[in-house]
Design a protein around this motif. Structure first.
Motif, PDB file in Angstrom:
ATOM      1  N   VAL A  33      -0.770  42.930   2.596  1.00 17.01           N
ATOM      2  CA  VAL A  33      -0.211  41.583   2.411  1.00 17.01           C
ATOM      3  C   VAL A  33       0.121  41.290   0.952  1.00 17.01           C
ATOM      4  CG1 VAL A  33      -0.686  39.108   2.661  1.00 17.01           C
ATOM      5  CG2 VAL A  33      -1.369  40.703   4.471  1.00 17.01           C
ATOM      6  N   GLY A  34      -0.720  41.772   0.031  1.00 11.49           N
ATOM      7  CA  GLY A  34      -0.484  41.484  -1.383  1.00 11.49           C
ATOM      8  C   GLY A  34      -1.471  40.524  -1.992  1.00 11.49           C
ATOM      9  N   PHE A  35      -2.641  40.352  -1.366  1.00 11.30           N
ATOM     10  CA  PHE A  35      -3.689  39.525  -1.966  1.00 11.30           C
ATOM     11  C   PHE A  35      -4.159  40.171  -3.269  1.00 11.30           C
ATOM     12  CE2 PHE A  35      -4.309  38.790   2.680  1.00 11.30           C
ATOM     13  CZ  PHE A  35      -3.960  37.439   2.689  1.00 11.30           C
ATOM     14  N   ASP A  36      -4.684  39.358  -4.173  1.00  8.93           N
ATOM     15  CA  ASP A  36      -5.231  39.924  -5.406  1.00  8.93           C
ATOM     16  C   ASP A  36      -6.478  40.741  -5.092  1.00  8.93           C
ATOM     17  OD1 ASP A  36      -5.379  39.746  -8.572  1.00  8.93           O
ATOM     18  OD2 ASP A  36      -7.415  39.479  -7.793  1.00  8.93           O
ATOM     19  N   THR A  37      -7.354  40.173  -4.244  1.00  5.83           N
ATOM     20  CA  THR A  37      -8.651  40.785  -3.970  1.00  5.83           C
ATOM     21  C   THR A  37      -8.990  40.625  -2.498  1.00  5.83           C
ATOM     22  OG1 THR A  37      -9.414  40.294  -6.224  1.00  5.83           O
ATOM     23  CG2 THR A  37     -11.123  40.743  -4.587  1.00  5.83           C
ATOM     24  N   LEU A  38      -9.721  41.596  -1.956  1.00  6.24           N
ATOM     25  CA  LEU A  38     -10.209  41.531  -0.582  1.00  6.24           C
ATOM     26  C   LEU A  38     -11.734  41.592  -0.613  1.00  6.24           C
ATOM     27  CD1 LEU A  38      -8.854  41.497   2.277  1.00  6.24           C
ATOM     28  CD2 LEU A  38      -9.292  43.954   2.378  1.00  6.24           C
ATOM     29  N   ASP A  39     -12.377  40.499  -0.176  1.00  6.47           N
ATOM     30  CA  ASP A  39     -13.840  40.453  -0.001  1.00  6.47           C
ATOM     31  C   ASP A  39     -14.105  41.116   1.346  1.00  6.47           C
ATOM     32  OD1 ASP A  39     -16.461  39.793   0.567  1.00  6.47           O
ATOM     33  OD2 ASP A  39     -16.225  37.639   0.255  1.00  6.47           O
ATOM     34  N   PHE A  40     -14.305  42.454   1.305  1.00 12.59           N
ATOM     35  CA  PHE A  40     -14.183  43.250   2.521  1.00 12.59           C
ATOM     36  C   PHE A  40     -15.492  43.523   3.248  1.00 12.59           C
ATOM     37  CE2 PHE A  40     -15.738  46.488  -0.230  1.00 12.59           C
ATOM     38  CZ  PHE A  40     -16.247  47.488   0.597  1.00 12.59           C
ATOM     39  N   GLY A  41     -16.631  43.446   2.535  1.00 14.13           N
ATOM     40  CA  GLY A  41     -17.899  43.816   3.166  1.00 14.13           C
ATOM     41  C   GLY A  41     -19.062  43.488   2.266  1.00 14.13           C
ATOM     42  N   SER A  42     -20.256  43.846   2.717  1.00 18.50           N
ATOM     43  CA  SER A  42     -21.435  43.576   1.898  1.00 18.50           C
ATOM     44  C   SER A  42     -22.486  44.658   2.096  1.00 18.50           C
ATOM     45  CB  SER A  42     -22.020  42.199   2.225  1.00 18.50           C
ATOM     46  OG  SER A  42     -22.399  42.121   3.586  1.00 18.50           O
ATOM     47  N   PHE A  43     -23.222  44.913   1.028  1.00 16.70           N
ATOM     48  CA  PHE A  43     -24.339  45.857   1.070  1.00 16.70           C
ATOM     49  C   PHE A  43     -25.626  45.043   1.065  1.00 16.70           C
ATOM     50  CE2 PHE A  43     -20.771  48.202  -0.666  1.00 16.70           C
ATOM     51  CZ  PHE A  43     -20.815  49.368   0.085  1.00 16.70           C
ATOM     52  N   VAL A  44     -26.013  44.624   2.254  1.00 18.07           N
ATOM     53  CA  VAL A  44     -27.209  43.799   2.436  1.00 18.07           C
ATOM     54  C   VAL A  44     -28.010  44.390   3.601  1.00 18.07           C
ATOM     55  CG1 VAL A  44     -26.110  41.702   1.555  1.00 18.07           C
ATOM     56  CG2 VAL A  44     -25.989  42.212   3.988  1.00 18.07           C
ATOM     57  N   SER A  45     -29.197  43.857   3.818  1.00 10.74           N
ATOM     58  CA  SER A  45     -30.043  44.349   4.900  1.00 10.74           C
ATOM     59  C   SER A  45     -29.346  44.172   6.249  1.00 10.74           C
ATOM     60  CB  SER A  45     -31.373  43.588   4.918  1.00 10.74           C
ATOM     61  OG  SER A  45     -32.043  43.783   6.152  1.00 10.74           O
ATOM     62  N   PRO A  46     -29.268  45.227   7.068  1.00  4.54           N
ATOM     63  CA  PRO A  46     -28.656  45.089   8.398  1.00  4.54           C
ATOM     64  C   PRO A  46     -29.432  44.136   9.299  1.00  4.54           C
ATOM     65  CG  PRO A  46     -29.636  47.272   8.118  1.00  4.54           C
ATOM     66  CD  PRO A  46     -29.669  46.609   6.772  1.00  4.54           C
ATOM     67  N   LYS A  47     -30.704  43.921   8.991  1.00  6.24           N
ATOM     68  CA  LYS A  47     -31.485  42.934   9.752  1.00  6.24           C
ATOM     69  C   LYS A  47     -31.006  41.521   9.423  1.00  6.24           C
ATOM     70  CE  LYS A  47     -35.768  45.609  10.247  1.00  6.24           C
ATOM     71  NZ  LYS A  47     -37.211  45.665   9.917  1.00  6.24           N
ATOM     72  N   ARG A  68      -1.951  46.923  -4.001  1.00  4.42           N
ATOM     73  CA  ARG A  68      -2.341  46.443  -5.334  1.00  4.42           C
ATOM     74  C   ARG A  68      -3.655  45.660  -5.253  1.00  4.42           C
ATOM     75  NH1 ARG A  68       2.097  41.454  -5.737  1.00  4.42           N
ATOM     76  NH2 ARG A  68       0.880  39.944  -4.551  1.00  4.42           N
ATOM     77  N   THR A  69      -4.139  45.446  -4.032  1.00  4.32           N
ATOM     78  CA  THR A  69      -5.314  44.611  -3.797  1.00  4.32           C
ATOM     79  C   THR A  69      -6.593  45.324  -4.220  1.00  4.32           C
ATOM     80  OG1 THR A  69      -4.213  43.563  -1.918  1.00  4.32           O
ATOM     81  CG2 THR A  69      -6.606  43.345  -2.032  1.00  4.32           C
ATOM     82  N   LYS A  70      -7.465  44.590  -4.930  1.00  9.81           N
ATOM     83  CA  LYS A  70      -8.746  45.134  -5.380  1.00  9.81           C
ATOM     84  C   LYS A  70      -9.836  44.772  -4.369  1.00  9.81           C
ATOM     85  CE  LYS A  70      -7.834  42.904  -9.222  1.00  9.81           C
ATOM     86  NZ  LYS A  70      -6.365  42.759  -9.203  1.00  9.81           N
ATOM     87  N   LEU A  71     -10.889  45.556  -4.334  1.00 15.30           N
ATOM     88  CA  LEU A  71     -11.972  45.347  -3.367  1.00 15.30           C
ATOM     89  C   LEU A  71     -13.187  44.684  -4.006  1.00 15.30           C
ATOM     90  CD1 LEU A  71     -11.995  48.697  -1.330  1.00 15.30           C
ATOM     91  CD2 LEU A  71     -10.794  46.553  -0.803  1.00 15.30           C
ATOM     92  N   LEU A  72     -13.769  43.739  -3.275  1.00 15.73           N
ATOM     93  CA  LEU A  72     -14.990  43.053  -3.684  1.00 15.73           C
ATOM     94  C   LEU A  72     -16.032  43.205  -2.583  1.00 15.73           C
ATOM     95  CD1 LEU A  72     -15.378  39.563  -5.299  1.00 15.73           C
ATOM     96  CD2 LEU A  72     -16.635  40.058  -3.213  1.00 15.73           C
ATOM     97  N   ALA A  73     -17.248  43.564  -2.958  1.00 18.13           N
ATOM     98  CA  ALA A  73     -18.355  43.653  -2.007  1.00 18.13           C
ATOM     99  C   ALA A  73     -19.460  42.707  -2.436  1.00 18.13           C
ATOM    100  CB  ALA A  73     -18.895  45.080  -1.930  1.00 18.13           C
ATOM    101  N   ILE A  74     -20.065  42.030  -1.460  1.00 19.38           N
ATOM    102  CA  ILE A  74     -21.155  41.098  -1.725  1.00 19.38           C
ATOM    103  C   ILE A  74     -22.488  41.835  -1.635  1.00 19.38           C
ATOM    104  CG2 ILE A  74     -22.366  39.037  -0.870  1.00 19.38           C
ATOM    105  CD1 ILE A  74     -19.740  38.351  -2.199  1.00 19.38           C
ATOM    106  N   VAL A  75     -23.420  41.477  -2.515  1.00 22.41           N
ATOM    107  CA  VAL A  75     -24.771  42.029  -2.480  1.00 22.41           C
ATOM    108  C   VAL A  75     -25.770  40.887  -2.603  1.00 22.41           C
ATOM    109  CG1 VAL A  75     -23.980  44.196  -3.512  1.00 22.41           C
ATOM    110  CG2 VAL A  75     -24.915  42.402  -4.982  1.00 22.41           C
TER     111      VAL A  75
END
Length: 280
Positions: A33-47, A68-75
């Motif tokens: 699509v051309g977004f600047d960033t994609l908040d695509f996933g997270s590295f957190v407890s599966p529980k 051109r989109t950069k990736l962001l992961a939440i922790v």
């Protein structure tokens, strides 16, 4: 204006597990699509967040060769940050630091003081790995717990983050309590006080509220905004089930009316919109 699309935020609270291959198809559509960033996933407890247990597998399936989109992961802690920075494809690591003590405990099982210790460790990890740490100030517009809240408190927490070297900070309206006036007031004060910081707006809204909130953020000088297609997601702790993420399509329409063109690929956007129905 940087537009951050947040499928992770949209998906994480779903009752059903979205199959990994469907996640990959949806995220690959968003990458076109051309977004600047994609908040695509997270590295957190599966529980804690079962929906995100396949983030590493999803990442492996993403086609980043033509985007051109950069990736962001939440922790949620240092362990998650260590995982996130180990992937060369990820540029941004996001961490929710709450203005509310109660919510910090609920969200990460730590006090605000302990969370600040984590932020220091995460900043060192990110700097060493060439990543950027994004701090989301959860409950940035008030909280439902009766915990202390004021504009001065948000400024004080921001000052501490700036002193730690944080350069991207996103006050977040976790429960949809903000108004156009409070959005404009908060961001105007922060942008004036900390011109070296890139401030983002991560706002949750009720249906119909998004355009006014977008305009308020633009008036205040915000140049980074989070959304999710169709307004899916939002905080599971929000008292109103209608409170969700800012609908990306409404953000785009409002920004266009304000004369801000993000260069979005409309055909790819419509394809992602169609695919989102099957995901959610």
């Amino acid at each position: 204006m940087k537009l951050v699309e947040c499928p992770r935020d949209a998906m994480q609270g779903l009752d059903h597990f979205v199959p990994t291959d469907l996640k990959i198809r949806y995220l690959n559509a968003l990458l076109e699509v051309g977004f600047d960033t994609l908040d695509f996933g997270s590295f957190v407890s599966p529980k804690a967040v079962p929906q995100m247990q396949d983030t590493a597998q999803v990442l492996a399936g993403l086609n980043l060769s033509q985007t051109r989109t950069k990736l962001l992961a939440i922790v949620a802690n240092r362990r998650g940050a260590e995982q996130a920075v180990s992937y060369p494809q990820i540029q941004y690591v996001g961490f929710p630091l709450s203005v509310s003590e109660t919510f910090q405990q609920r969200n990460t099982n730590k006090s605000i003081a302990q969370a600040f210790d984590d932020v220091g460790e995460m900043q060192r990890l990110c700097a060493g790995a060439g990543k950027e740490l994004v701090i989301y100030l959860s409950m940035g517009f008030g909280n439902p717990y009766g915990d202390p809240y004021s504009l001065a408190l948000v400024v004080e927490l921001t000052e501490r983050l700036v002193q730690m070297g944080i350069t991207i900070i996103a006050p977040s309206d976790t429960v949809g309590s903000s108004t156009a006036d409070t959005i404009e007031e908060l961001f105007q004060q922060l942008i004036l006080a900390f011109p070296q910081v890139e401030f983002g707006a991560h706002l949750h809204t009720l249906p119909g509220e998004a355009p006014n909130k977008v305009r308020a953020a633009v008036r205040a000088g915000v140049q980074r905004m989070d959304g999710a297609l169709r307004g899916f997601g939002g905080c599971p702790l929000a008292t109103d089930t209608l409170t969700g993420n800012m609908p990306t399509e409404e953000i785009l329409q409002t920004l266009a009316q304000e004369g801000i063109d993000l260069g979005i690929n409309q055909a790819a956007f419509q394809k992602a919109m169609a695919l989102s129905a099957g995901v959610f």
